[in-house]
Design a protein around this motif. Structure first.
Motif, PDB file in Angstrom:
ATOM      1  N   UNK A   1       0.831  -1.210   0.000  1.00  0.00           N
ATOM      2  CA  UNK A   1       0.000   0.000   0.000  1.00  0.00           C
ATOM      3  C   UNK A   1       0.858   1.250   0.000  1.00  0.00           C
ATOM      4  N   UNK A   2       0.218   2.375  -0.238  1.00  0.00           N
ATOM      5  CA  UNK A   2       0.916   3.636  -0.110  1.00  0.00           C
ATOM      6  C   UNK A   2       1.108   4.404  -1.406  1.00  0.00           C
ATOM      7  N   UNK A   3       0.859   5.693  -1.345  1.00  0.00           N
ATOM      8  CA  UNK A   3       1.118   6.584  -2.474  1.00  0.00           C
ATOM      9  C   UNK A   3       2.510   7.199  -2.305  1.00  0.00           C
TER      10      UNK A   3
ATOM     11  N   UNK B   1       2.982   7.492   3.773  1.00  0.00           N
ATOM     12  CA  UNK B   1       3.950   6.405   3.846  1.00  0.00           C
ATOM     13  C   UNK B   1       3.655   5.386   2.762  1.00  0.00           C
TER      14      UNK B   1
ATOM     15  N   UNK C   1      -5.504  -3.191   6.079  1.00  0.00           N
ATOM     16  CA  UNK C   1      -5.478  -2.650   4.725  1.00  0.00           C
ATOM     17  C   UNK C   1      -6.780  -3.064   4.057  1.00  0.00           C
TER      18      UNK C   1
ATOM     19  N   UNK D   1      -2.896   5.879   6.613  1.00  0.00           N
ATOM     20  CA  UNK D   1      -1.567   5.831   5.997  1.00  0.00           C
ATOM     21  C   UNK D   1      -1.580   5.949   4.481  1.00  0.00           C
ATOM     22  N   UNK D   2      -2.689   5.552   3.860  1.00  0.00           N
ATOM     23  CA  UNK D   2      -2.708   5.546   2.391  1.00  0.00           C
ATOM     24  C   UNK D   2      -4.129   5.456   1.870  1.00  0.00           C
ATOM     25  N   UNK D   3      -4.269   5.688   0.580  1.00  0.00           N
ATOM     26  CA  UNK D   3      -5.544   5.446  -0.096  1.00  0.00           C
ATOM     27  C   UNK D   3      -6.501   6.621  -0.081  1.00  0.00           C
TER      28      UNK D   3
ATOM     29  N   UNK E   1      -8.943   7.112  -3.157  1.00  0.00           N
ATOM     30  CA  UNK E   1      -8.234   7.171  -4.442  1.00  0.00           C
ATOM     31  C   UNK E   1      -8.461   5.913  -5.278  1.00  0.00           C
TER      32      UNK E   1
ATOM     33  N   UNK F   1      -7.014   3.183  -4.376  1.00  0.00           N
ATOM     34  CA  UNK F   1      -5.853   2.382  -3.972  1.00  0.00           C
ATOM     35  C   UNK F   1      -6.086   1.864  -2.544  1.00  0.00           C
ATOM     36  N   UNK F   2      -5.259   0.931  -2.073  1.00  0.00           N
ATOM     37  CA  UNK F   2      -5.504   0.328  -0.760  1.00  0.00           C
ATOM     38  C   UNK F   2      -5.485   1.364   0.370  1.00  0.00           C
ATOM     39  N   UNK F   3      -6.450   1.273   1.244  1.00  0.00           N
ATOM     40  CA  UNK F   3      -6.542   2.165   2.403  1.00  0.00           C
ATOM     41  C   UNK F   3      -5.911   1.451   3.588  1.00  0.00           C
ATOM     42  N   UNK F   4      -4.764   1.948   4.026  1.00  0.00           N
ATOM     43  CA  UNK F   4      -4.095   1.356   5.188  1.00  0.00           C
ATOM     44  C   UNK F   4      -4.260   2.283   6.378  1.00  0.00           C
TER      45      UNK F   4
END
Lengths: 301, 301, 301, 301
Positions: A13-15, A20, D24, D78-80, D87, D89-92
């Motif tokens: 994961x992560x952009x 992160x 995630x 952390x992400x997504x 987005x 994308x994976x949401x962490x």
């Protein structure tokens, strides 16, 4: 979709310019003492901060992205370990994006960069993280290298090693000439493709499945998932009229070294056009990433 | 292990000299009228019973395995259809092995054929079906072609076509010279490698995933799972200094034609040594198999 | 979707009034000598052709569907076996629908039967196989029993047994009264629910996963997938103030017998309304099906 | 193993007394504006910090674990997400274990707590994290509630709601008597079981698969994976001689409300014995966890 593997499974994961990047590696056997320095060393190779053997006379690293070299890549371990030993539960980790410079990318907000995935991302998701390409970025591969580093240590207990090397840049195959060639390309503001060869030693006969999950198919899948990788081949071409084993027969390992090669294309975004911080040859830093993906495949058995 | 795909899933079974080979294709939309003749035509191409366009001046097929040409390949449909229309339930089918000649293979019972998977099979399973290589045989690909034929018809409804062609035999790329070259090789009792190119037209932008399930990675996995396939590449090499799209950017389709190439090695078992019924160039009959695997990947979305 | 399991994977196909029902069982270890009679015996139990122990004083079977008892259930083995021994390749099999009587169902072509899945099938697929409910039929469970029979034989090598019994019909728990109760219900043209208990002996500690793949969750999934099953419970209720282990702690087997119960609802289609050939109590014939699903779960490790 | 779902996939990690728990969530559609307050509210319900409707006359929460109530449960994303919008994308995310008190558990280092998974963990992994049960702890469910909270918001866009309530404690079904009963049990140093009912409104017809992935089977799997859950049933029992739909027919949703119940056992570790910080009735705080698991299943389509 962002997970690879069945038994040893890696979720990424992560952009690239978010908080992160990170991952979760599930299925790691318990009671494995982790060598954190070895993982950090692979991160340093990925960042171009250490010299790959055979690629330098001068003791200097091949030229790569400034961002990569400058990023600290400090791993925070979130779960799955107790006193540095695996618990058998999922190992989660993150690497914060300390060196992100959103202002560099603000200017790109409405620009689709040629060869980048920006346009297809917007078509697919209706939104994209213009900050450095979001997911479609070399930054994402940091997490692969960490997960692959653990996979290598799983394999090492069984006497298996995974070693990649850069064997070609452009048409050049003499490694002692790589540095000079790359400097020329860099000065010209161009980029160039390259080839990584990977050798896996110590795999016992019997790994792989006879139909769809042939070992070469799984390796191809994993390696072709690396940004910029355009081809994959197992290396059993004839040598002097003799067929040389690539270590796989009928989809299944035969006990010989497994050897494959993969080609990386020239970087899409030219340095001179965007003033960005991209690599002149992405194959250079791809070596530990190729190793990581191969190690994840072999460990997933 | 013997299943490929997530949404459109194909499970393959059968030994080459057992009762039958066959498969189960799950996830096919309901209410699709199946064109059985088109599937049979692909089976005939796989058997070398029809001429591939551009490969013959004489109107004769390229020389292939006698067994393949002689096998009738009649499909028995077991489930998933009502009056030739899909029900949305799993489509199971078998093709009986009418032309199996166990006596040809009885002699091989204790012989490990060089380059065949016999030895690794015995190491992996402790048993092998010496009758024609069991699973590790070109015979298994009959089921792939049937499943791929259905996948093509799923895609056709969305205006997508999948077309392969043989573009190289040995070092020869002039297709009008393929027949003569193959006859020479056959007379010499040798075998030769070849390259198949596949072009997928009509895929809308957005297919594929940005990280592991990149479209090129899934295509590589599927194609590298074909017996004898040794390399895979997406075709976006520069043409006259211009980069040509392979139809995939950042792992995701961009709306252009998707083009890839794959190389098949020379046949392992030389005809003169075993008196077997093997192909002088397995790439010849691989064309519809490559199409089938590509169609299964694109339909699985 | 029509596949269950990860390592030992079962794919099921076939409409109740089509050519055949069948399945593919993948992941079975090689070199297992199959006891075909044991599998046929389970099919006879599923058909109500043999007496379940403890359910009859008279030596007669409990009353079940006439179709089930009359159907011959002859297995054709298509792949994965050589001289009755597993090869390690997928085991495919079919059972032809010899006793199908489409004319019985022709009348139902435009009738949605209350409680049947006919309406939702048409909503989901836009088409349905009115011939006997298509997939949504007890007929489909024949293939489960065959696959489960092989799974039991995999387990038997490790000393594991899976045994179910009917422990309740309606509110009745005295098994010696089951036959009389069922005859009363049958005469009244009604149907009745029932409870099956299943006991798995010999599982070593450590099977199952701590979070999602808890052993009880996987058993619940498999058993709740049987037609008409409405509840699942692991049996560790207090007995005389003492908590009794159900064999699973924290999702993982603890070495004790694993015991669970599942309840089947009364049959949806009442006999008197449609003159069909349905069961007065589907729990009766569910016993070997529950065993099959439990065996598939335990073998899938 | 620590992942649930196919399209919307949730991977869970973290030990209860390690650095953090987290997860995630992959496959979330892009462009969903996240309501963070709603997710925090579910975390507060899970912690027993807010009153569940209908369970209190006094305005006070039902008595639960002190640790849970005291833990702050602050989510780090952390992400997504970009500006609170998904987005694709994976949401962490992680929740740090701020209230961990290893010293409480140090005393337990060599003690196997009755009914806890400690012993089977050690048998399975050869190591266990004695710090609060490691993975086998109610703490792990924090991550489920966060992921389920996002799943609820995915569903809300389609007009689907998921609502659970506590309907039974011990044998008591009068909700206005729950508080008094729990206080009695708590004073006695005992624990008690309970039942949660969950109602899913707004699901269109056609969700679920006819054979293995029946909707009730997937719900059973997800709910039975919650710590302490011992049974699952879909609620279509006859009411006054009339069969009431549970919202699922033949494994597929029929458009009616989907209703199921699940029973949680009494807590294993008695408060008086270990002086620990455990719940007198784990069903109380299970309500939002059951909702989360149900929402993840329904969103995964």
């Amino acid at each position: 979709m962002n997970t690879i593997g069945q038994i040893v499974r890696f979720t990424d994961f992560g952009e690239s310019h978010g908080v992160a990047v990170g991952g979760v590696l599930d299925g790691v056997p318990s009671q494995l003492k982790i060598d954190f320095a070895a993982i950090q060393h692979d991160l340093d190779r990925r960042a171009g901060r250490v010299v790959e053997s055979g690629t330098s006379d001068s003791g200097e690293c091949l030229p790569v992205s400034k961002r990569a070299q400058g990023e600290k890549d400090e791993i925070e371990w979130l779960s799955g370990l107790l006193d540095g030993v695996t618990l058998g539960s999922p190992i989660a980790f993150i690497i914060r994006n300390t060196n992100a410079r959103p202002e560099d990318y603000e200017a790109l907000k409405d620009v689709y960069r040629e060869g980048h995935a920006d346009r297809v991302y917007e078509q697919k998701y209706g939104i994209r993280d213009y900050r450095g390409g979001g997911r479609a970025s070399a930054r994402e591969t940091v997490a692969r290298v960490v997960a692959g580093g653990i996979a290598k240590q799983i394999l090492a207990k069984d006497g298996i090693t995974v070693e990649g090397q850069l064997v070609q840049i452009g048409e050049e195959t003499d490694r002692t000439k790589f540095a000079a060639l790359l400097e020329d390309v860099q000065r010209a503001g161009e980029s160039v493709g390259g080839v990584v060869e990977c050798r896996i030693k110590g795999v016992k006969p019997g790994l792989g499945e006879p139909i769809f999950d042939k070992l070469q198919a799984r390796l191809a899948y994993a390696v072709m998932s690396i940004n910029g990788c355009r081809s994959f081949e197992v290396c059993d071409r004839d040598a002097n009229g003799q067929s040389v084993s690539c270590g796989i027969v009928g989809g299944i390992s035969d006990g010989n070294d497994i050897v494959f090669r993969c080609r990386f294309k020239a970087t899409a975004t030219k340095m001179k056009e965007y003033g960005g911080r991209h690599d002149v040859c992405i194959a250079v830093r791809a070596v530990p990433i190729v190793e990581a993906m191969a190690a994840l495949v072999i460990a997933d058995n």
